[in-house]
Design a protein around this motif. Structure first.
Motif, PDB file in Angstrom:
ATOM      1  N   PRO A  13       0.938  -1.229   0.112  1.00 25.00           N
ATOM      2  CA  PRO A  13      -0.121  -0.035  -0.118  1.00 25.00           C
ATOM      3  C   PRO A  13       0.903   1.083   0.026  1.00 25.00           C
ATOM      4  CG  PRO A  13      -0.685  -1.649   1.829  1.00 25.00           C
ATOM      5  CD  PRO A  13       0.683  -2.104   1.177  1.00 25.00           C
ATOM      6  N   PRO A  14       0.272   2.461  -0.543  1.00 23.74           N
ATOM      7  CA  PRO A  14       0.987   3.410  -0.593  1.00 23.74           C
ATOM      8  C   PRO A  14       1.762   4.027   0.821  1.00 23.74           C
ATOM      9  CG  PRO A  14      -0.602   3.795  -1.793  1.00 23.74           C
ATOM     10  CD  PRO A  14      -0.957   2.511  -1.108  1.00 23.74           C
ATOM     11  N   ASN A  15       1.123   3.762   1.912  1.00 27.02           N
ATOM     12  CA  ASN A  15       1.862   4.376   3.269  1.00 27.02           C
ATOM     13  C   ASN A  15       2.723   3.439   3.557  1.00 27.02           C
ATOM     14  OD1 ASN A  15      -0.202   2.111   3.648  1.00 27.02           O
ATOM     15  ND2 ASN A  15      -0.485   2.515   5.700  1.00 27.02           N
ATOM     16  N   TYR A  16       2.558   2.192   3.221  1.00 29.41           N
ATOM     17  CA  TYR A  16       3.796   1.342   3.449  1.00 29.41           C
ATOM     18  C   TYR A  16       5.083   1.837   2.603  1.00 29.41           C
ATOM     19  CZ  TYR A  16       1.373  -2.512   5.980  1.00 29.41           C
ATOM     20  OH  TYR A  16       0.592  -2.978   6.777  1.00 29.41           O
ATOM     21  N   LEU A  17       4.977   2.241   1.364  1.00 24.91           N
ATOM     22  CA  LEU A  17       5.933   2.643   0.430  1.00 24.91           C
ATOM     23  C   LEU A  17       6.645   3.964   1.092  1.00 24.91           C
ATOM     24  CD1 LEU A  17       4.393   2.057  -2.907  1.00 24.91           C
ATOM     25  CD2 LEU A  17       6.250   0.791  -2.015  1.00 24.91           C
ATOM     26  N   ARG A  18       5.621   4.768   1.772  1.00 29.54           N
ATOM     27  CA  ARG A  18       6.303   5.946   2.225  1.00 29.54           C
ATOM     28  C   ARG A  18       7.203   5.784   3.330  1.00 29.54           C
ATOM     29  NH1 ARG A  18       1.283   7.757   0.811  1.00 29.54           N
ATOM     30  NH2 ARG A  18       0.153   7.503   2.903  1.00 29.54           N
ATOM     31  N   ASN A  19       6.565   4.767   4.135  1.00 35.44           N
ATOM     32  CA  ASN A  19       7.474   4.456   5.483  1.00 35.44           C
ATOM     33  C   ASN A  19       8.816   3.903   5.190  1.00 35.44           C
ATOM     34  OD1 ASN A  19       5.608   5.036   6.993  1.00 35.44           O
ATOM     35  ND2 ASN A  19       4.730   3.267   7.246  1.00 35.44           N
ATOM     36  N   VAL A  24      14.775   4.359   3.978  1.00 38.93           N
ATOM     37  CA  VAL A  24      15.919   4.381   2.842  1.00 38.93           C
ATOM     38  C   VAL A  24      16.504   5.747   2.840  1.00 38.93           C
ATOM     39  CG1 VAL A  24      16.376   4.326   0.329  1.00 38.93           C
ATOM     40  CG2 VAL A  24      14.692   2.500   1.483  1.00 38.93           C
ATOM     41  N   ASP A  25      15.687   6.809   3.050  1.00 41.85           N
ATOM     42  CA  ASP A  25      16.244   8.205   3.193  1.00 41.85           C
ATOM     43  C   ASP A  25      16.934   8.467   4.234  1.00 41.85           C
ATOM     44  OD1 ASP A  25      15.601   8.275   0.324  1.00 41.85           O
ATOM     45  OD2 ASP A  25      13.696   9.486   0.763  1.00 41.85           O
ATOM     46  N   GLY A  26      16.664   7.734   5.331  1.00 43.16           N
ATOM     47  CA  GLY A  26      17.195   8.376   6.562  1.00 43.16           C
ATOM     48  C   GLY A  26      16.272   9.292   7.069  1.00 43.16           C
ATOM     49  N   THR A  27      15.093   9.563   7.135  1.00 37.06           N
ATOM     50  CA  THR A  27      14.201  10.495   7.491  1.00 37.06           C
ATOM     51  C   THR A  27      13.214  10.068   8.524  1.00 37.06           C
ATOM     52  OG1 THR A  27      12.693  10.510   5.675  1.00 37.06           O
ATOM     53  CG2 THR A  27      14.510  12.110   5.455  1.00 37.06           C
ATOM     54  N   TRP A  28      13.154   8.951   9.187  1.00 33.95           N
ATOM     55  CA  TRP A  28      12.314   8.299   9.983  1.00 33.95           C
ATOM     56  C   TRP A  28      12.320   9.324  11.089  1.00 33.95           C
ATOM     57  CZ3 TRP A  28       8.417   5.679   9.104  1.00 33.95           C
ATOM     58  CH2 TRP A  28       7.713   5.068   9.823  1.00 33.95           C
ATOM     59  N   GLN A  29      11.620   9.212  12.169  1.00 38.40           N
ATOM     60  CA  GLN A  29      11.138   9.839  13.189  1.00 38.40           C
ATOM     61  C   GLN A  29      12.266   9.653  14.479  1.00 38.40           C
ATOM     62  OE1 GLN A  29       7.358   8.750  13.715  1.00 38.40           O
ATOM     63  NE2 GLN A  29       6.825   9.534  11.856  1.00 38.40           N
ATOM     64  N   HIS A  30      13.256   9.118  14.388  1.00 41.03           N
ATOM     65  CA  HIS A  30      14.128   9.008  15.368  1.00 41.03           C
ATOM     66  C   HIS A  30      15.509   9.276  15.195  1.00 41.03           C
ATOM     67  CE1 HIS A  30      15.952   5.568  13.560  1.00 41.03           C
ATOM     68  NE2 HIS A  30      14.750   5.087  13.536  1.00 41.03           N
ATOM     69  N   ARG A  31      16.457   9.643  15.957  1.00 37.82           N
ATOM     70  CA  ARG A  31      17.665  10.150  15.993  1.00 37.82           C
ATOM     71  C   ARG A  31      18.769   9.451  15.439  1.00 37.82           C
ATOM     72  NH1 ARG A  31      18.592  10.740  22.481  1.00 37.82           N
ATOM     73  NH2 ARG A  31      19.122   8.471  22.849  1.00 37.82           N
ATOM     74  N   GLU A  97      12.939   0.879  -7.975  1.00 38.30           N
ATOM     75  CA  GLU A  97      11.773   1.956  -8.486  1.00 38.30           C
ATOM     76  C   GLU A  97      12.300   3.330  -7.944  1.00 38.30           C
ATOM     77  OE1 GLU A  97       8.004   0.605  -7.942  1.00 38.30           O
ATOM     78  OE2 GLU A  97       8.067  -0.937  -9.422  1.00 38.30           O
ATOM     79  N   MET A  98      13.093   3.309  -6.721  1.00 38.07           N
ATOM     80  CA  MET A  98      13.531   4.650  -6.212  1.00 38.07           C
ATOM     81  C   MET A  98      14.912   4.915  -6.698  1.00 38.07           C
ATOM     82  SD  MET A  98      12.758   3.771  -1.942  1.00 38.07           S
ATOM     83  CE  MET A  98      13.597   4.987  -1.836  1.00 38.07           C
ATOM     84  N   ARG A  99      15.460   4.013  -7.743  1.00 37.07           N
ATOM     85  CA  ARG A  99      16.722   4.480  -8.146  1.00 37.07           C
ATOM     86  C   ARG A  99      17.722   4.471  -7.124  1.00 37.07           C
ATOM     87  NH1 ARG A  99      14.971   5.001 -12.906  1.00 37.07           N
ATOM     88  NH2 ARG A  99      13.621   6.745 -14.097  1.00 37.07           N
ATOM     89  N   PHE A 100      17.654   3.641  -6.285  1.00 41.60           N
ATOM     90  CA  PHE A 100      18.519   3.756  -5.022  1.00 41.60           C
ATOM     91  C   PHE A 100      19.915   3.249  -5.323  1.00 41.60           C
ATOM     92  CE2 PHE A 100      20.571   0.733  -1.704  1.00 41.60           C
ATOM     93  CZ  PHE A 100      20.630   1.615  -0.718  1.00 41.60           C
ATOM     94  N   TYR A 101      20.202   2.275  -6.315  1.00 41.41           N
ATOM     95  CA  TYR A 101      21.511   1.935  -6.557  1.00 41.41           C
ATOM     96  C   TYR A 101      22.084   3.081  -7.653  1.00 41.41           C
ATOM     97  CZ  TYR A 101      21.070  -2.327  -4.169  1.00 41.41           C
ATOM     98  OH  TYR A 101      20.986  -3.681  -3.472  1.00 41.41           O
ATOM     99  N   GLU A 102      21.463   4.054  -7.935  1.00 36.36           N
ATOM    100  CA  GLU A 102      21.932   5.240  -8.883  1.00 36.36           C
ATOM    101  C   GLU A 102      22.507   6.024  -7.731  1.00 36.36           C
ATOM    102  OE1 GLU A 102      19.274   6.615 -11.613  1.00 36.36           O
ATOM    103  OE2 GLU A 102      18.906   4.660 -12.379  1.00 36.36           O
ATOM    104  N   LYS A 103      22.159   6.403  -6.705  1.00 33.91           N
ATOM    105  CA  LYS A 103      22.256   7.128  -5.431  1.00 33.91           C
ATOM    106  C   LYS A 103      23.369   6.551  -4.791  1.00 33.91           C
ATOM    107  CE  LYS A 103      17.288   8.819  -4.986  1.00 33.91           C
ATOM    108  NZ  LYS A 103      16.535   8.836  -4.174  1.00 33.91           N
ATOM    109  N   LEU A 104      23.468   5.453  -4.623  1.00 31.62           N
ATOM    110  CA  LEU A 104      24.369   4.657  -3.765  1.00 31.62           C
ATOM    111  C   LEU A 104      25.829   5.498  -3.847  1.00 31.62           C
ATOM    112  CD1 LEU A 104      24.354   2.409  -1.425  1.00 31.62           C
ATOM    113  CD2 LEU A 104      25.114   0.852  -3.241  1.00 31.62           C
TER     114      LEU A 104
END
Length: 182
Positions: A13-19, A24-31, A97-104
């Motif tokens: 579901p879209p909400n899982y993809l956002r999570n 992946v981006d390191g923007t989760w809500q903890h330090r 699909e996030m092009r993760f390996y292009e950013k790696l």
């Protein structure tokens, strides 16, 4: 155990993809968050068959998922592949699909000769010689210890199954004090 069938992926579901994107981006809500493009591997707890926990190492450079299972008698090697598909196929598809390996930032992916220009499922590895629990209830504390030891480079043979009660109590006290890294 490698399978190339992209059709085995599940569309979360879209909400899982956002999570997943936050992790992946390191923007989760903890330090403790760090972008996955800055590391070679991550350790995650993973629930098998909705009743058993294993520790999983996702290695981005090797493109492997390594399973550390404290109760190997519970899940056969033959069935492990299908139970791991949410990681081996779906997570691999999401990263593609996030092009993760292009950013790696780790050039070792290219040096390994892994072609990431197309969808490629993760390869499953199972480590057979990890400490085993003697009951059906200690898997959760075992994965905490596995991830702790893997992160710190401590050998598994120092995990003492007779100290599960102590490990649970220590983790509980650390969590209440805000000192636990969970």
């Amino acid at each position: 155990m490698r399978t190339q069938a992209a059709s085995r992926t599940v569309n979360p579901p879209p909400n899982y993809l956002r999570n997943i994107q936050h992790f992946v981006d390191g923007t989760w809500q903890h330090r403790y968050a760090q972008a996955w493009t800055k590391v070679r591997k991550v350790y995650v707890p993973y629930n098998v068959r909705q009743c058993h926990w294993v520790a999983v190492e996702i290695h981005f450079v090797r493109h492997t998922v390594t399973v550390y299972d404290s109760y190997t008698a519970f899940t056969s090697n033959a069935m492990l592949g299908s139970y791991m598909e949410p990681i081996t196929h779906t997570l691999a598809q999401v990263l593609y699909e996030m092009r993760f390996y292009e950013k790696l930032e780790v050039e070792a992916v290219k040096k390994k000769g892994i072609d990431m220009s197309k969808f490629t499922p993760f390869i499953i590895c199972r480590i057979p010689d990890v400490p085993q629990q003697s009951d059906g209830t200690s898997c959760s504390i075992m994965i905490v210890k596995f991830i702790e030891y893997l992160s710190d480079g401590i050998p598994f043979h120092t995990i003492d199954p007779s100290k599960f009660g102590y490990y649970r109590l220590k983790l509980t006290i650390e969590a209440f004090r805000g000192e636990a890294y969970v």
